[in-house]
Write an enzyme that holds these catalytic residues in place. Structure first.
Site, PDB file in Angstrom:
ATOM      1  N   SER A   1      -1.255 -50.644   4.702  1.00 20.73           N
ATOM      2  CA  SER A   1      -2.440 -50.322   4.060  1.00 20.73           C
ATOM      3  C   SER A   1      -2.705 -48.668   4.495  1.00 20.73           C
ATOM      4  CB  SER A   1      -3.581 -51.198   4.358  1.00 20.73           C
ATOM      5  OG  SER A   1      -3.538 -51.504   5.854  1.00 20.73           O
TER       6      SER A   1
ATOM      7  N   VAL B   1       0.889  -1.209  -0.016  1.00 12.96           N
ATOM      8  CA  VAL B   1      -0.031   0.041  -0.019  1.00 12.96           C
ATOM      9  C   VAL B   1       1.032   1.203   0.019  1.00 12.96           C
ATOM     10  CG1 VAL B   1      -0.155   0.139   2.648  1.00 12.96           C
ATOM     11  CG2 VAL B   1      -2.117   1.114   1.184  1.00 12.96           C
TER      12      VAL B   1
ATOM     13  N   ASP C   1      -5.344  -2.920 -11.838  1.00 12.07           N
ATOM     14  CA  ASP C   1      -4.705  -2.223 -10.854  1.00 12.07           C
ATOM     15  C   ASP C   1      -5.163  -2.997  -9.420  1.00 12.07           C
ATOM     16  OD1 ASP C   1      -3.627  -0.288  -8.992  1.00 12.07           O
ATOM     17  OD2 ASP C   1      -5.299   0.713  -9.007  1.00 12.07           O
TER      18      ASP C   1
ATOM     19  N   HIS D   1      -3.352  -2.904   0.071  1.00 12.13           N
ATOM     20  CA  HIS D   1      -3.631  -3.027   1.503  1.00 12.13           C
ATOM     21  C   HIS D   1      -4.022  -4.573   1.807  1.00 12.13           C
ATOM     22  CE1 HIS D   1      -5.563  -1.970   5.548  1.00 12.13           C
ATOM     23  NE2 HIS D   1      -4.930  -0.688   5.411  1.00 12.13           N
TER      24      HIS D   1
ATOM     25  N   SER E   1      -1.364   2.927  -8.339  1.00 11.16           N
ATOM     26  CA  SER E   1      -2.295   3.802  -9.109  1.00 11.16           C
ATOM     27  C   SER E   1      -1.825   5.154  -9.811  1.00 11.16           C
ATOM     28  CB  SER E   1      -3.290   4.068  -8.135  1.00 11.16           C
ATOM     29  OG  SER E   1      -4.187   3.081  -7.414  1.00 11.16           O
TER      30      SER E   1
END
Lengths: 633, 264
Positions: free
Chosen positions: A532, A20, A94, A98, A25
């Site tokens: 087994s 974050v 995008d 967070h 962006s």
């Protein structure tokens, strides 16, 4: 025509990930600006939004469409946007950085063919920088460019860049990933995005755009074996059409298809389509409709393949998964497994490891918390058609749900589990059972007890053979018709043609189950002494007896006896030196060491050899047999 | 497979998932380019049939050409057509700006239609590239009691596993065109020769790029009179598709509020 030529332009999906606030962006906004892809009026709109908030121009507002995202200055949900270079078109995804929004990050990243991983040059490598790489690897995104962003804040220091490069490359290396590029960046100002920046003259590698254009599209899945998950069956008219999307491989009219798990086969008669030229071949990615030469009863959830390259069938498998639900995953809990179009219950049999993405260490646990990555063993009461994710990237992935939402995604591993397909196939149909002249009650009357099976199971070294032999002697002394089946008398003859691969071991146990059932039908009390390890094999032996000697007063029944001692104890005893060899790698797939042991879920009797000595153990078994076999006769 | 083949196969897969998993399914048909492509894809998925009702939520303010198109192709394509009228503008949220209030009539009309027929799944032809709030949508998107979209807590969706189950009293929105772009839509219309309302093609230097209500939709300057010309125009334009849709831009969050309340 020119538009036709352009329609063939390639499209690549790129996800932008990272911790974050490391500038994801912002990078997207800048990419658009630098490549002239920004829609008209968008720049002005963002500017107005920023002015209203009294803040400097914020590129992130291009993708952060929600008001709450803009107000809090973080990306909540994934978004997509399109742009093009001279080479091809891109969808840019995008993903939020967070930790709270990992499920949205996965939603965005899962469809990407390559990733841009942003790291803040000042803050350096953070928790989500590591976790995102871990998840990308699980999601199958293999191409990565690492972008060391905000280089302006560290004065474009070559040393700082080298330090982060070193540290992060070493982390990626521990995951088995190698970054394609590591690029110094100042996304806000556009450095090294389209043009090489004069502020980092020491950097000689590609720009972000050059890196993007060098990524290769996802390899086509057509070359893999055919997998067609059946999605639905339509009868809109006189055609009965099987619908589905080919997950991998290809098929053509005339091919014989095997449907799993029903194990039915039929030939493809036609590939149906509406308003499209007719074809007789189809490949991975296509949504098709097929008609067959036989009217098989096939439902949604079956997997069609070619006969010679079918998926593995098993009740149980190992999985690596990421858990997304607020409610933790719990041991023994039941979830719905969605395997392509199949939808069945599975229980969490064990949680073998929970990973810590910080340190890349694993620890055992009884629960898996939200956003954890864990290794688990899942078991279904139904037979599953499985592919390993390593070889079948598409069909080797599954999700778990609670009947409402997706809770987890995971990849399948088939290490150590046998293919059960040929064990359940009905072997021959032209056999008629001959009725015996002597009935089961007559035999029980003569012997003074009914026939039955005492099935001992447990790790090597737990004491199965010792107990079996002593028990046989004591029961014989008490007048029982009793016989032990063990490795020596079975492996020498009946199973002489079998090795020790998981499938061979399963087949060996199947044979023993059938032979034990025949002995029991003849009136004997049969004791078997085999590791087994697989629950499904033991269940099959139980069913074999139920078929040949149906329950009633003259049937002694099937008794699963768990000869219990933990791995450390057995390894300490190691009477035949086998554990030592297994640890040294001289024996492959050794139960408990390199192959799984599945303890009985509901054993009829547990003999704990850590607490009991041999005499006590045998006494316990004898009294159990007396109690269950002396009721008649 | 080329890009259009891949988009088609993905949309067909989504439509078949919806048809298999959702009990009471309906498709929205706004008569625009996207929903015509969507009806076409349904016929691809179900071999010429559209095995669920196709709904027109009618504001009664569409262009005459659109109503004519509806009557012609509902018959020609053998659609089970439902037409439902929207409540008056007075019934909408008075705090919304005027054009958004007008658009919100459709939200209410849809809500009433869902209640009337008991739909549990609604297929809508929205695309991610139309509008940045739509870019955040899921393919299978669960809706609350009154059709509201909880965009702050959307379920995860990956590897083509969709959230197809839902609790009682709510419905699912299904978006088979989410990954298509405006250009993809026109290239597919061209490839498949799908009929379109003639308002999309330029007359007297103007054409409609996006069709809505008469009073809140305006044409753009354009000479593109054929599909090929429209494609050529879109390849170079930087003007947004919904520039002629007043409701999107009245205030910063107008469209987000519309969508959160259940707008398509």
């Amino acid at each position: 025509m020119s538009t036709e030529a352009k329609a063939a332009r390639e499209l690549m999906r790129i996800v932008i990930v990272g911790h974050v606030d490391h500038g994801k962006s912002t990078l997207v906004g800048r990419l658009f600006h630098e490549t002239g892809s920004l829609p008209e009026g968008k720049y002005e709109a963002i500017k107005a939004m920023c002015e209203r908030r009294g803040m400097p121009f914020e590129w992130a507002f291009l993708m952060d469409a929600f008001q709450s995202e803009r107000d809090q200055g973080i990306t909540i949900d994934t978004a997509q946007i399109w742009f093009k270079t001279s080479l091809r078109d891109y969808t840019i995804i995008d993903a939020p950085g967070h930790r709270e929004f990992i499920k949205n990050m996965i939603t965005g990243a899962s469809s990407a063919e390559a990733a841009l991983m942003l790291i803040d040059a000042g803050q350096g490598i953070q928790q989500q920088s590591r976790l995102h790489a871990f998840l990308l690897n699980l999601l199958g995104v293999k191409q990565i460019a690492v972008l060391v962003n905000k280089m302006d804040l560290v004065d474009f220091s070559e040393d700082r860049f080298a330090e982060i490069s070193r540290e992060y490359s070493s982390y990626l290396g521990s995951l088995g990933i190698k970054a394609n590029y590591i690029i110094p960046l100042a996304a806000r100002d556009g450095d090294n995005i389209v043009a090489r920046s004069p502020r980092s003259p020491w950097y000689k590698g590609p720009t972000v755009i050059e890196a993007l254009d060098s990524f290769r599209p996802a390899a086509p899945l057509s070359a893999l074996p055919l997998r067609l998950p059946i999605q639905d069956v339509y009868k809109f008219d006189d055609r009965r059409i099987l619908a589905g999307r080919i997950a991998s491989g290809s098929l053509k009219v005339g091919d014989t298809l095997l449907f799993s798990p029903s194990n039915k086969t039929a030939k493809v008669s036609s590939i149906e389509a509406w308003s499209a030229p007719s074809r007789d071949i189809a490949e991975a990615g296509e949504s098709v409709g097929l008609t067959l030469d036989e009217q098989l009863f096939i439902e949604r959830g079956e997997m069609a393949s070619h006969v010679d390259s079918a998926p593995v069938e098993s009740h149980v498998f190992k999985a690596k998964l990421f858990w997304l639900s607020k409610t933790p995953l719990k041991l023994d809990a039941t979830y719905r497994l969605r395997l392509q179009t199949r939808d069945v219950n599975v229980a969490v049999e064990s949680i073998t490891a929970v990973y810590d993405p910080e340190s890349f260490t694993a620890r055992p646990s009884d629960t898996v918390e939200r956003n954890d990555i864990a290794e688990v063993i899942l078991r279904s009461p139904a037979l599953l058609s499985l592919d390993a994710a390593e070889t079948h990237p598409k069909t080797g992935r599954f999700v778990l749900s609670d009947g409402r939402n997706i809770l987890a995604g995971g990849t399948i591993s088939l290490d150590g589990y046998p293919d059960e397909r040929r064990l359940v196939t009905v072997r021959s149909s032209n056999i008629t059972e001959v009725a015996h002249g002597i009935t089961a009650p007559q035999r029980a009357q003569r012997n003074g007890h009914p026939g039955g099976v005492l099935w001992l199971t447990g790790l090597s070294g737990a004491g199965k053979s010792t107990i079996a032999m002593a028990l046989e002697q004591e029961l014989f002394r008490r007048g029982f018709q009793v016989f032990v089946l063990d490795g020596d008398n079975v492996r020498r003859g009946l199973s002489a043609n079998l090795g020790f691969a998981p499938e061979d071991r399963a087949e060996n146990i199947r044979r023993i189950g059938e032979v034990a059932a025949l002995f029991a039908e003849s009136g004997q009390v049969v004791i078997t002494a085999f590791i087994s390890p697989y629950r499904s094999d033991r269940d099959r032996a139980r069913q074999a007896l139920a078929k040949s000697l149906p329950s009633g007063p003259a049937a002694g029944g099937f008794h699963e006896i768990y000869v219990k001692a933990d791995l450390a104890t057995c390894e300490g005893r190691d009477p035949k030196g086998l554990y030592q060899k297994a640890r040294a790698g001289e024996i492959a797939e050794f139960t408990g060491v390199s192959a799984p042991y599945e303890p009985p879920a509901q054993a009829e009797l547990i003999i704990d050899t850590e607490k009991l000595n041999i005499a006590q153990a045998v006494a316990l078994a004898v009294s159990y047999v007396e109690g269950h076999f002396r009721k008649v006769g | 497979m080329d890009h259009l083949d891949q988009l088609e196969a993905q949309s067909v897969y989504i439509l078949r998932e919806a048809f298999n998993r959702i009990e009471k399914l309906g498709m929205l048909w706004s008569l625009g380019k996207d929903s015509n492509v969507m009806v076409w894809l349904a016929r691809k998925a179900f071999f010429g049939h559209v095995p669920f009702p196709v709904m027109h939520i009618d504001t009664e303010k569409k262009f005459p050409e659109m109503y004519l198109f509806r009557e012609t192709y509902a018959k020609k394509w053998g659609l089970n057509l439902i037409v439902e009228k929207c409540p008056p503008v007075e019934a909408t949220d008075p705090t919304l700006p005027p054009a958004a209030r007008s658009a919100a009539r459709k939200t209410l009309g849809l809500r009433d239609t869902i209640a009337k027929y008991g739909f549990t799944g609604i297929i809508a032809g929205i695309r991610r590239d139309e509008e940045s709030v739509r870019a955040k949508e899921r393919v299978f998107s669960p809706r609350g009691e009154s059709g509201a979209w909880d965009f702050r807590d959307q379920p995860p969706e990956f590897w083509d596993y969709f959230n197809t189950d839902l609790p009682a009293g709510t419905h699912l929105r299904v978006h088979p065109l989410l990954s298509w772009t405006e250009l993809d839509i026109w290239r597919y219309i061209q490839r498949e020769s799908i009929p379109m309302v003639e308002l999309y093609f330029a007359r007297n230097g103007k054409r409609y790029r996006s069709l809505g209500d008469r009073d809140i939709t305006s044409p753009v300057m354009s000479e593109a009179a054929t599909i090929a010309e429209i494609i050529a125009e879109l390849e170079t334009t930087r003007a947004p598709e919904r520039a002629g849709r007043a409701m999107d831009r009245e205030t910063e969050d107008a469209f987000e509020r519309l969508r959160a309340a259940g707008y398509m």
